[in-house]
Design an enzyme around this catalytic site. Structure first.
Site, PDB file in Angstrom:
ATOM      1  N   ASP A  67       0.810  -1.217   0.000  1.00 47.25           N
ATOM      2  CA  ASP A  67       0.000   0.000   0.000  1.00 47.25           C
ATOM      3  C   ASP A  67       0.846   1.270   0.000  1.00 47.25           C
ATOM      4  OD1 ASP A  67       0.943  -0.447   2.565  1.00 47.25           O
ATOM      5  OD2 ASP A  67      -1.000  -0.950   3.380  1.00 47.25           O
ATOM      6  N   ASN A 136      -7.587  -2.347  14.056  1.00 48.20           N
ATOM      7  CA  ASN A 136      -8.959  -2.758  13.722  1.00 48.20           C
ATOM      8  C   ASN A 136      -8.969  -4.042  12.890  1.00 48.20           C
ATOM      9  OD1 ASN A 136      -7.851  -1.836  11.374  1.00 48.20           O
ATOM     10  ND2 ASN A 136      -9.476  -0.388  10.874  1.00 48.20           N
ATOM     11  N   HIS A 138      -7.109  -4.499  10.118  1.00 52.97           N
ATOM     12  CA  HIS A 138      -6.832  -4.330   8.677  1.00 52.97           C
ATOM     13  C   HIS A 138      -5.537  -5.032   8.286  1.00 52.97           C
ATOM     14  CE1 HIS A 138      -4.603  -0.189   9.237  1.00 52.97           C
ATOM     15  NE2 HIS A 138      -3.728  -1.159   9.252  1.00 52.97           N
ATOM     16  N   GLU A 143      -9.724  -2.097   5.097  1.00 53.66           N
ATOM     17  CA  GLU A 143     -10.285  -1.693   6.373  1.00 53.66           C
ATOM     18  C   GLU A 143     -11.498  -2.531   6.752  1.00 53.66           C
ATOM     19  OE1 GLU A 143      -8.314  -0.034   8.065  1.00 53.66           O
ATOM     20  OE2 GLU A 143      -8.365   2.114   7.677  1.00 53.66           O
TER      21      GLU A 143
HETATM   22  C1  F6R Z   1       1.576  -1.295   6.122  1.00 52.19           C
HETATM   23  C2  F6R Z   1       0.279  -1.969   6.210  1.00 52.19           C
HETATM   24  C3  F6R Z   1      -0.512  -1.955   7.459  1.00 52.19           C
HETATM   25  C4  F6R Z   1       0.327  -2.223   8.712  1.00 52.19           C
HETATM   26  C5  F6R Z   1      -0.533  -2.146   9.968  1.00 52.19           C
HETATM   27  C6  F6R Z   1       0.280  -2.327  11.233  1.00 52.19           C
HETATM   28  O1  F6R Z   1       2.129  -1.415   4.825  1.00 52.19           O
HETATM   29  O2  F6R Z   1      -0.157  -2.508   5.239  1.00 52.19           O
HETATM   30  O3  F6R Z   1      -1.539  -2.902   7.364  1.00 52.19           O
HETATM   31  O4  F6R Z   1       0.933  -3.485   8.607  1.00 52.19           O
HETATM   32  O5  F6R Z   1      -1.172  -0.907  10.022  1.00 52.19           O
HETATM   33  O6  F6R Z   1       1.144  -1.235  11.369  1.00 52.19           O
HETATM   34  P1  F6R Z   1       2.259  -1.219  12.505  1.00 52.19           P
HETATM   35  O7  F6R Z   1       3.241  -2.276  12.157  1.00 52.19           O
HETATM   36  O8  F6R Z   1       2.874   0.166  12.412  1.00 52.19           O
HETATM   37  O9  F6R Z   1       1.566  -1.479  13.799  1.00 52.19           O
END
Ligand code: F6R
Length: 241
Positions: A67, A136, A138, A143
Site C-alpha cells: 500500500d 482494527n 486491517h 479496512e
Molecule cells: C503497512 C500496512 C498496514 C500495517 C498495519 C500495522 O504497509 O499494510 O496494514 O501493517 O497498520 O502497522 P504497525 O506495524 O505500524 O503497527
C-alpha cells in the site's frame, strides 16, 4: 495456520527474517509482498544483515508493497516509498526496476490502481506475503467494513487507522484520508503468508483475527481460510490467544 510465539520483538523479527531468507534461498527469483509500519522494521534490519553477510541475494527478487498513502509524493519522508528505501531497499542489491510500490502521487488514482493490479497479476502470484495487522484488524489498508474488498483500490482510512498512524505525521489533520492498497483477493492468492504482530496493543485484535469469526469487520480473520499461513508473535501480542 502455524502460530509461533516468541519471547521478544527481536526474536519475532529474526524468526520472520529467517522465513523470508529461506524463501529467497530456495527460490532466488521469488516475488515478495512487503509491508511497512513499525512491526517489520527489525525484520528488515535483520535481512540487511543477512545480505551483508552474503547469506541472501536480492538480484533476482521482485517486490510488491501492499500500500501507499494517496496524495503523498514518493520523496516525502511520510510516504511508504521513502520508508522502504530508507529501511530496506537502499541497503540491499535489489534492482530498482524490480521494486513495485503504488504511486500515491498519481494524477489518475483509478488508473494507478488498475496498472498496479495488472502488473501484480502478470508477475504474480506473490510467493511470500509479509503482513502486519492494524488495531482494527486491517491487512494492507483493507479496512473493517461489511464486505472484503477484492482487488487493488483506493481505501478510505477509518478513524482507528487515522488514530494509530497519525504518530508518523505532525498531527492527525496532516494525515492522508485515503490510501492505495492491494485487495484481499491479491493477499489470499499469495502462496505463503507471514503475519507478524508485537506488543500488548495488538493482543485483542490478534485473538479476534486468529480465533474469532471470519468476518469483514476483522479483515485479517480471512487468513484463517488460507492454506499456508505462518503467524509470528511476541508474547505480549499472543497474550489473549
Ligand atoms: C503497512 C500496512 C498496514 C500495517 C498495519 C500495522 O504497509 O499494510 O496494514 O501493517 O497498520 O502497522 P504497525 O506495524 O505500524 O503497527
Amino acid at each position: 495456520m502455524k502460530i509461533i510465539i516468541t519471547d521478544s520483538y527481536k526474536e519475532m523479527s529474526e524468526r520472520a527474517g529467517n522465513v523470508v531468507a529461506s524463501q529467497i534461498i530456495l527460490k532466488p527469483d521469488s516475488i515478495l509482498g512487503l509491508a511497512t509500519g513499525s512491526t517489520p522494521l527489525e525484520m528488515y534490519r535483520y535481512l540487511i544483515e543477512l545480505y551483508k553477510k552474503g547469506v541472501i541475494d536480492f538480484q533476482n527478487i521482485t517486490t510488491f508493497n501492499l500500500d501507499e498513502y494517496h496524495r503523498i509524493s514518493p520523496s516525502s519522508p511520510q510516504s511508504y516509498a521513502y520508508y522502504m528505501m530508507e529501511n530496506f531497499f537502499n541497503h540491499i542489491n535489489i534492482p530498482k526496476e524490480n521494486i513495485n510500490i503504488p504511486n500515491g502521487d498519481a494524477i489518475d488514482v483509478d488508473e494507478e490502481c488498475r496498472e498496479y493490479a495488472k502488473k501484480l497479476e502478470s508477475l504474480g502470484p506473490i510467493d511470500l506475503q509479509v503482513l502486519g495487522i492494524g488495531p482494527n484488524g486491517h491487512i494492507g489498508f483493507n479496512e473493517s467494513s461489511d464486505h472484503f474488498p477484492v482487488g487493488t483500490h483506493l481505501a478510505k482510512l477509518t478513524g482507528d487507522t487515522l488514530e494509530a498512524n497519525s504518530r508518523f505525521f505532525d498531527s492527525i489533520d496532516d494525515m492522508p484520508r485515503t490510501a492505495i492498497t492491494i485487495g484481499i483477493r491479491d493477499i489470499m492468492l499469495s502462496k505463503k503468508i507471514l503475519l507478524l504482530a508485537n506488543g500488548i496493543g495488538k493482543a485483542d485484535i490478534i485473538a479476534k483475527a486468529l480465533k474469532g469469526k471470519v468476518t469483514p469487520r476483522v479483515p485479517a480473520s480471512i487468513l484463517q481460510l488460507h492454506h499456508d499461513v505462518i503467524v509470528i508473535l511476541d508474547k505480549e501480542a499472543a497474550s489473549k490467544l
